[in-house]
Design a protein around this motif. Structure first.
Motif, mmCIF file in Angstrom:
data_model
loop_
_atom_site.group_PDB
_atom_site.id
_atom_site.type_symbol
_atom_site.label_atom_id
_atom_site.label_comp_id
_atom_site.label_asym_id
_atom_site.label_seq_id
_atom_site.Cartn_x
_atom_site.Cartn_y
_atom_site.Cartn_z
ATOM 1 N N VAL A 102 0.561 3.644 14.063
ATOM 2 C CA VAL A 102 0.419 4.589 12.953
ATOM 3 C C VAL A 102 -0.976 5.203 12.956
ATOM 4 C CG1 VAL A 102 2.124 3.396 11.538
ATOM 5 C CG2 VAL A 102 -0.300 2.764 11.352
ATOM 6 N N LEU A 103 -1.086 6.369 12.333
ATOM 7 C CA LEU A 103 -2.396 7.014 12.197
ATOM 8 C C LEU A 103 -3.278 6.241 11.228
ATOM 9 C CD1 LEU A 103 -4.351 9.436 12.616
ATOM 10 C CD2 LEU A 103 -3.172 10.564 10.698
ATOM 11 N N LEU A 104 -2.682 5.800 10.128
ATOM 12 C CA LEU A 104 -3.448 5.147 9.074
ATOM 13 C C LEU A 104 -2.523 4.279 8.237
ATOM 14 C CD1 LEU A 104 -2.724 6.775 6.154
ATOM 15 C CD2 LEU A 104 -4.018 8.560 7.344
ATOM 16 N N LEU A 105 -3.131 3.400 7.429
ATOM 17 C CA LEU A 105 -2.393 2.640 6.437
ATOM 18 C C LEU A 105 -2.710 3.211 5.061
ATOM 19 C CD1 LEU A 105 -2.077 0.652 8.860
ATOM 20 C CD2 LEU A 105 -2.084 -1.189 7.174
ATOM 21 N N PHE A 106 -1.668 3.337 4.245
ATOM 22 C CA PHE A 106 -1.791 4.011 2.951
ATOM 23 C C PHE A 106 -1.079 3.211 1.868
ATOM 24 C CE2 PHE A 106 0.476 6.924 -0.007
ATOM 25 C CZ PHE A 106 -0.615 7.434 -0.698
ATOM 26 N N GLN A 107 -1.767 3.023 0.731
ATOM 27 C CA GLN A 107 -1.181 2.364 -0.446
ATOM 28 C C GLN A 107 -0.687 0.942 -0.161
ATOM 29 O OE1 GLN A 107 0.269 3.974 -4.139
ATOM 30 N NE2 GLN A 107 -1.901 3.660 -3.735
ATOM 31 N N PRO A 112 -4.977 -9.887 -2.468
ATOM 32 C CA PRO A 112 -4.977 -10.917 -1.412
ATOM 33 C C PRO A 112 -4.542 -10.375 -0.047
ATOM 34 C CG PRO A 112 -3.938 -11.752 -3.421
ATOM 35 C CD PRO A 112 -4.116 -10.277 -3.608
ATOM 36 N N SER A 113 -3.481 -9.573 -0.036
ATOM 37 C CA SER A 113 -2.976 -9.056 1.238
ATOM 38 C C SER A 113 -3.947 -8.079 1.881
ATOM 39 C CB SER A 113 -1.615 -8.383 1.032
ATOM 40 O OG SER A 113 -0.622 -9.340 0.733
ATOM 41 N N ASN A 114 -4.522 -7.190 1.087
ATOM 42 C CA ASN A 114 -5.477 -6.228 1.642
ATOM 43 C C ASN A 114 -6.747 -6.910 2.123
ATOM 44 O OD1 ASN A 114 -4.521 -3.394 1.602
ATOM 45 N ND2 ASN A 114 -4.125 -3.838 -0.551
ATOM 46 N N THR A 115 -7.158 -7.958 1.435
ATOM 47 C CA THR A 115 -8.316 -8.729 1.875
ATOM 48 C C THR A 115 -8.050 -9.344 3.254
ATOM 49 O OG1 THR A 115 -8.952 -9.263 -0.397
ATOM 50 C CG2 THR A 115 -9.815 -10.687 1.343
ATOM 51 N N ALA A 116 -6.829 -9.825 3.438
ATOM 52 C CA ALA A 116 -6.476 -10.501 4.689
ATOM 53 C C ALA A 116 -6.507 -9.570 5.890
ATOM 54 C CB ALA A 116 -5.092 -11.138 4.561
ATOM 55 N N VAL A 117 -6.312 -8.272 5.686
ATOM 56 C CA VAL A 117 -6.228 -7.344 6.825
ATOM 57 C C VAL A 117 -7.441 -6.418 6.939
ATOM 58 C CG1 VAL A 117 -3.715 -7.388 6.689
ATOM 59 C CG2 VAL A 117 -4.957 -5.541 5.545
ATOM 60 N N MET A 118 -8.339 -6.458 5.967
ATOM 61 C CA MET A 118 -9.440 -5.489 5.945
ATOM 62 C C MET A 118 -10.346 -5.600 7.174
ATOM 63 S SD MET A 118 -12.189 -4.640 2.917
ATOM 64 C CE MET A 118 -12.752 -6.331 2.719
ATOM 65 N N GLN A 128 -7.737 2.586 6.109
ATOM 66 C CA GLN A 128 -6.993 1.783 5.132
ATOM 67 C C GLN A 128 -7.309 2.443 3.790
ATOM 68 O OE1 GLN A 128 -8.708 -2.089 4.571
ATOM 69 N NE2 GLN A 128 -6.889 -3.003 3.650
ATOM 70 N N ILE A 129 -6.577 3.509 3.464
ATOM 71 C CA ILE A 129 -7.018 4.367 2.368
ATOM 72 C C ILE A 129 -6.041 4.409 1.196
ATOM 73 C CG2 ILE A 129 -8.452 5.810 3.845
ATOM 74 C CD1 ILE A 129 -6.228 7.928 3.781
ATOM 75 N N THR A 148 -12.203 1.506 4.773
ATOM 76 C CA THR A 148 -11.401 1.031 3.644
ATOM 77 C C THR A 148 -11.755 1.789 2.378
ATOM 78 O OG1 THR A 148 -11.205 -1.185 4.594
ATOM 79 C CG2 THR A 148 -10.845 -0.991 2.231
ATOM 80 N N MET A 149 -10.732 2.186 1.618
ATOM 81 C CA MET A 149 -10.948 2.883 0.350
ATOM 82 C C MET A 149 -9.782 2.614 -0.600
ATOM 83 S SD MET A 149 -11.473 6.968 -0.409
ATOM 84 C CE MET A 149 -13.160 6.939 0.220
#
Length: 403
Positions: A102-107, A112-118, A128-129, A148-149
């Motif tokens: 993918v070009l990017l990850l969105f929403q 916890p999950s976003n912390t794990a992949v940041m 990761q916007i 990340t945003m």
């Protein structure tokens, strides 16, 4: 002569179009006809109510595709279930980046999950916007995490707003706090405690819950027994609803403050019981989809038309519907601005230079603003109160300061 003129015009066209074609710059997942966008949300598990975020984003992109896409490119929306589980989120993220490209990850949803992949995404330099979390860590160190945003107001700032409102309006309150025993709960609760400062002794009782807990009944009984006259509900939707209902059932009458992530009328307050929800206080930055104050608002008319056609079976009183719609509007803007430079670098350049952007979901006076050193797009909120079957805004727009 005519043939020579046509040949000359043809040559000019080739020369003129050559540089434009050369200016095209594509990152992974992009072609002349497609843009792959990745996402994970909990379609199952204890936080499955948040699955609505992925569903509405997908419906929005279908609407865009039906209109021809963005600059002629269709959105290929790849949204996977992580069940609100960090290990599952890691698995799905690797699949999106390494297999789906993918070009990017969105929403992507959840602190916890976003912390794990940041760290993984920043190492890979994958945007990761507009992630669906207000976790303070996702925007407070742009140098360490430049890719990340978040979309939400930072949770610590929201907590400070509640603390300020309490001190200004109920300086002698005895506060009981229920919070999630995870990164989200700890983040927003830190904002409350920091905001109370020397008044921290106003907190007389606190309790936490785990996502695996079947109820929060015992926690509510404990908090009531403390003699508190104010209840601060820092819970995710399922548990927030259970807490509000239990408080009503046992006849406790505290002033109740409900955090923003659980203010959905359809997903939280109706299951809790609207009779138990009267007078709830909160702070928000989005409009209430069922508030008649917006019936003539042009943006809300477009939103309602979208729901009618692309998500006719959803309850538009569910705040997640309008929330996700506004986030999708933001990505649409970023991709349109990118034009034919759909590189990951350019996506982040645009995302970190938003000036006064106002998706139609936002309350009047609230806009999105970013910079390379400022990764919190929304930093303003307004106090709200639940009355009847809807939220009502009151007071001025408040700048959610981080320091």
């Amino acid at each position: 002569m005519r043939a020579r003129i046509l040949a000359a015009l043809g040559a000019c066209f080739v020369i003129a179009s050559g540089p434009a074609a050369a200016q095209k710059k594509y990152g992974p997942g992009v072609t002349d006809t497609e843009i792959k966008i990745g996402n994970f949300v909990p379609y199952s598990g204890p936080a499955s109510a948040y699955g609505m975020v992925g569903r509405i984003n997908g419906a929005y992109f279908k609407m865009l595709n039906d209109k021809g896409g963005i600059n002629g490119r269709k959105i290929n929306w790849l949204s996977y279930d992580d069940a609100y589980s960090p290990p599952k989120a890691v698995e799905q993220t690797r699949k999106l980046v390494e297999n789906d490209e993918v070009l990017l990850l969105f929403q992507t949803l959840g602190t916890p999950s976003n912390t794990a992949v940041m760290k993984y995404l920043n190492t890979k330099k994958v945007p990761q916007i507009m992630l669906s979390s207000g976790g303070t860590r996702f925007g407070d160190d742009p140098k360490a995490n430049p890719w990340t945003m978040p979309f939400n107001v930072p949770y610590q700032a929201e907590g400070r707003i509640y603390a300020k409102w309490i001190i200004d309006n109920h300086p002698n309150a005895k506060i009981a706090v229920l919070s999630a025993n995870d990164d989200y709960g700890k983040d927003i609760y830190k904002g409350v405690r920091d905001g109370l400062g020397e008044k921290i002794s106003m907190i007389v009782s606190e309790a936490t819950y785990d996502n695996s807990d079947p109820t929060v009944d015992s926690q509510i009984v404990k908090l009531k027994a403390s003699g508190a006259d104010m209840f601060l509900n820092l819970s995710t939707p399922k548990f927030a609803a259970m807490a509000i209902r239990k408080i009503g059932e046992i006849g406790w009458k505290p002033i109740q403050i409900l955090n923003q992530v659980s203010q959905s009328t359809g997903a939280v307050l109706k299951p809790a019981g609207l009779d138990h929800s009267q007078g709830l206080i909160g702070a928000n930055y989005t409009k209430d989809p069922i508030d008649p104050a917006w019936k003539d608002d042009a943006g809300m008319k477009e939103f309602n038309a979208f729901v009618d056609k692309y998500a006719p079976d959803v309850d538009r009183s569910n705040g997640l519907v309008l929330y996700s719609y506004g986030a999708a509007q933001t990505l649409e803007y970023i991709l349109k601005q990118a034009g034919d430079d759909l590189s990951r670098d350019n996506i982040m350049r645009i995302a970190t230079s938003l000036k006064g952007l106002a998706p139609t979901s936002l309350l009047p006076g609230i806009t999105m603003n970013t910079a390379p050193g400022d990764h919190f797009p929304i930093k303003q909120m307004q106090m709200i109160r639940f009355k009847g079957d809807q939220w009502e805004s009151f007071g001025p727009v408040i700048e959610a300061k981080m320091n």
